[in-house]
Structures are given as structure tokens and as C-alpha cells.
Motif scaffolding. Structure first.
Motif, PDB file in Angstrom:
ATOM      1  N   ALA A   1      74.261  24.475 -44.803  1.00 35.61           N
ATOM      2  CA  ALA A   1      75.313  23.938 -43.399  1.00 35.61           C
ATOM      3  C   ALA A   1      74.751  22.432 -43.173  1.00 35.61           C
ATOM      4  N   ASP A   2      73.381  22.360 -43.245  1.00 39.66           N
ATOM      5  CA  ASP A   2      72.905  20.489 -43.242  1.00 39.66           C
ATOM      6  C   ASP A   2      73.565  19.920 -44.237  1.00 39.66           C
ATOM      7  N   GLY A   3      73.494  20.336 -45.364  1.00 42.88           N
ATOM      8  CA  GLY A   3      74.182  19.450 -46.327  1.00 42.88           C
ATOM      9  C   GLY A   3      75.780  19.285 -46.218  1.00 42.88           C
TER      10      GLY A   3
ATOM     11  N   ARG B   1      95.472  24.056 -45.668  1.00 45.60           N
ATOM     12  CA  ARG B   1      94.261  24.514 -46.270  1.00 45.60           C
ATOM     13  C   ARG B   1      93.110  24.509 -45.461  1.00 45.60           C
ATOM     14  N   LEU B   2      92.236  25.426 -45.680  1.00 44.57           N
ATOM     15  CA  LEU B   2      91.219  25.838 -44.680  1.00 44.57           C
ATOM     16  C   LEU B   2      90.215  26.235 -45.473  1.00 44.57           C
ATOM     17  N   LEU B   3      88.915  25.486 -45.383  1.00 39.14           N
ATOM     18  CA  LEU B   3      87.714  25.918 -45.781  1.00 39.14           C
ATOM     19  C   LEU B   3      86.787  26.546 -44.755  1.00 39.14           C
ATOM     20  N   VAL B   4      86.504  27.999 -45.316  1.00 45.73           N
ATOM     21  CA  VAL B   4      85.753  28.630 -44.181  1.00 45.73           C
ATOM     22  C   VAL B   4      84.285  28.716 -44.908  1.00 45.73           C
ATOM     23  N   ILE B   5      83.289  28.183 -44.189  1.00 48.66           N
ATOM     24  CA  ILE B   5      81.869  28.137 -44.634  1.00 48.66           C
ATOM     25  C   ILE B   5      81.160  29.738 -44.114  1.00 48.66           C
ATOM     26  N   HIS B   6      80.969  30.640 -44.984  1.00 48.17           N
ATOM     27  CA  HIS B   6      80.044  31.682 -44.551  1.00 48.17           C
ATOM     28  C   HIS B   6      78.790  31.463 -44.510  1.00 48.17           C
ATOM     29  N   ASN B   7      78.333  31.535 -43.144  1.00 47.33           N
ATOM     30  CA  ASN B   7      76.887  31.396 -42.688  1.00 47.33           C
ATOM     31  C   ASN B   7      76.406  32.614 -42.175  1.00 47.33           C
ATOM     32  N   MET B   8      75.165  33.014 -42.576  1.00 47.33           N
ATOM     33  CA  MET B   8      74.678  34.305 -42.357  1.00 47.33           C
ATOM     34  C   MET B   8      73.975  34.410 -40.482  1.00 47.33           C
ATOM     35  N   GLY B   9      73.923  32.926 -39.994  1.00 48.12           N
ATOM     36  CA  GLY B   9      73.530  32.843 -38.893  1.00 48.12           C
ATOM     37  C   GLY B   9      72.180  32.362 -38.714  1.00 48.12           C
ATOM     38  N   GLN B  10      71.651  32.325 -37.095  1.00 42.67           N
ATOM     39  CA  GLN B  10      70.529  31.706 -37.051  1.00 42.67           C
ATOM     40  C   GLN B  10      69.304  32.437 -37.636  1.00 42.67           C
ATOM     41  N   GLY B  11      69.282  33.746 -38.019  1.00 37.30           N
ATOM     42  CA  GLY B  11      68.585  34.110 -38.988  1.00 37.30           C
ATOM     43  C   GLY B  11      68.045  33.727 -40.307  1.00 37.30           C
ATOM     44  N   CYS B  12      68.992  32.936 -40.791  1.00 37.41           N
ATOM     45  CA  CYS B  12      68.831  32.494 -42.099  1.00 37.41           C
ATOM     46  C   CYS B  12      68.389  30.926 -42.314  1.00 37.41           C
ATOM     47  N   ARG B  13      67.136  31.021 -42.832  1.00 38.12           N
ATOM     48  CA  ARG B  13      66.798  29.310 -42.977  1.00 38.12           C
ATOM     49  C   ARG B  13      67.454  29.030 -44.274  1.00 38.12           C
ATOM     50  N   TYR B  14      68.100  29.614 -45.246  1.00 33.32           N
ATOM     51  CA  TYR B  14      68.601  29.164 -46.263  1.00 33.32           C
ATOM     52  C   TYR B  14      69.756  28.823 -46.044  1.00 33.32           C
ATOM     53  N   CYS B  15      70.647  29.550 -45.310  1.00 26.21           N
ATOM     54  CA  CYS B  15      72.003  29.182 -44.736  1.00 26.21           C
ATOM     55  C   CYS B  15      72.154  27.974 -44.137  1.00 26.21           C
ATOM     56  N   THR B  16      70.935  27.862 -43.408  1.00 30.23           N
ATOM     57  CA  THR B  16      70.607  26.310 -42.577  1.00 30.23           C
ATOM     58  C   THR B  16      70.818  25.130 -43.479  1.00 30.23           C
ATOM     59  N   LEU B  17      69.855  25.366 -44.518  1.00 33.71           N
ATOM     60  CA  LEU B  17      69.900  24.339 -45.603  1.00 33.71           C
ATOM     61  C   LEU B  17      71.330  23.914 -46.106  1.00 33.71           C
TER      62      LEU B  17
END
Length: 198
Positions: free
Chosen positions: A71-73, A53-69
Motif C-alpha cells: 500500500a505504501d508503494g 473502471r475501478l482498481l480495488v486494492i485488497h489489503n489484509m488490514g492493520q495486522g499485516c506488515r507486508y500489505c502495508t509495504l
């Protein structure tokens, strides 16, 4: 028991029902998408390593503060997740930008770039959003990669506890926006403040 407490118990039960519905979803085969990493090109099937099994986290990249939140969690529980499955964070950013971001945030994720290509348009898109943050679970089965389930990330979802604590404090989404860093420049600096980068 208050109405809020009753609703909270109801939401917990609904989350269990949601998990059962996801387990019952039919197999959805996907192509072996290509990604770029710091080590070179790799297919989706290669991101599993020796796991099924593989979990792929979709992150919008360095331009998104929300995605960073988000990913931090998730980074905080990464060891627990990796005990159950392989985990990788993907975004459209090139590998060198992903690495800088990970070093800045203290992320321990394996990283891969879809470069904004076919993977993004076919697996990250939801509704009118061509690059929706969220996650997919993939499974290797009978020599194929199948998608077992996917979700999106957004304020109030099941995947970032920050919103629930803000709600507990009586704060709404409009009352707070995540930031990359929370350091505030003091009015004066003992070192004079020359060459300070905010």
C-alpha cells in the motif's frame, strides 16, 4: 550481456504477454457487494464514482506488515492511477481503524471495509488463502459490474519494486521483513525517555 540481464529482458517481455492475456479474458460479472465507509454503506458499483473502471486494492488490514509495504508503494503512484480509473483500498478492518492506519502511513486512498464477509471470501480468496492480498480491476458494462482481472501480492511479484531492489543487492526474502516503522530507540534520550511509546 549477462545471463541475469538476458533474463530481465525476458521477464519484461513476459509481462507484456501477461497484460495481453488479461485483456483477452472473458467478462466475469460479479454481484454489487456491500462495503462500509466512514460516510456509510456503499455498493461496489458506487465505488466507481463517475469512472468506468475501478482498481480495488485488497489489503489484509492493520495486522499485516507486508500489505502495508504494498500500500505504501501504490500510494506513491496513486495520482497516476487515479488519472486512469477510480481507486479504493479495502480490508476487513472497520472504517475507523482504516482511517487511523491511513493517517499513520500518509495514505491518500479512498477506503472501504468488506468486514471479512462475502466480498473477501469470493474476491480475495486464492488457493488455500481466504484473504489474499492483491488487486482486482472492475468495469461497468451494460449496467453490470464485471471483473476484468485480478492478481495477488507476494514477495518478488510485479507490484512492489522493493523486492527487485533487494534482489539486485543480493538479498533474499528471508533476509528482510518489512516493518510498520523503522525508528530505533537510542540507548539514551535527552528528554529522559519517560512515557515513550514504541
Amino acid at each position: 550481456m549477462t545471463e541475469a540481464e538476458k533474463l530481465e529482458f525476458e521477464i519484461m517481455e513476459k509481462a507484456k504477454q501477461l497484460a495481453a492475456l488479461r485483456r483477452a479474458e472473458p467478462d466475469s460479472p460479479v454481484e454489487d457487494y456491500s462495503f462500509r465507509t466512514a460516510e456509510g454503506e456503499i455498493g461496489l458499483s458506487g465505488l466507481f464514482g463517475d469512472r468506468s473502471r475501478l482498481l480495488v486494492i485488497h489489503n489484509m488490514g492493520q495486522g499485516c506488515r507486508y500489505c502495508t509495504l504494498w500500500a505504501d508503494g501504490i500510494n506513491g503512484v496513486l495520482e497516476h492511477l487515479e488519472d486512469a480509473m477510480a481507486v479504493v483500498l479495502v480490508s476487513k478492518d472497520p472504517p475507523e481503524v482504516q482511517r487511523r492506519m491511513a493517517l499513520d502511513r500518509g495514505w491518500r486512498f479512498r477506503l472501504a471495509s468488506h468486514g471479512g464477509g462475502t466480498y473477501m471470501t469470493q474476491q480475495c480468496a486464492m488457493g488455500d488463502h481466504p484473504n489474499m492480498p492483491g488487486a482486482c480491476i472492475y468495469e461497468r458494462k451494460d449496467g453490470k459490474v464485471i471483473r476484468r482481472g485480478r492478481t495477488f501480492f507476494g514477495p518478488g511479484d510485479l507490484y512492489s519494486p522493493v523486492w527487485h531492489f533487494l534482489g539486485l543487492a543480493g538479498l533474499e526474502e528471508a533476509d528482510w521483513t518489512p516493518q510498520f516503522h523503522y525508528w530505533r530507540r537510542p540507548e539514551s534520550l535527552d528528554d529522559g525517555g519517560a512515557n515513550l511509546l514504541d
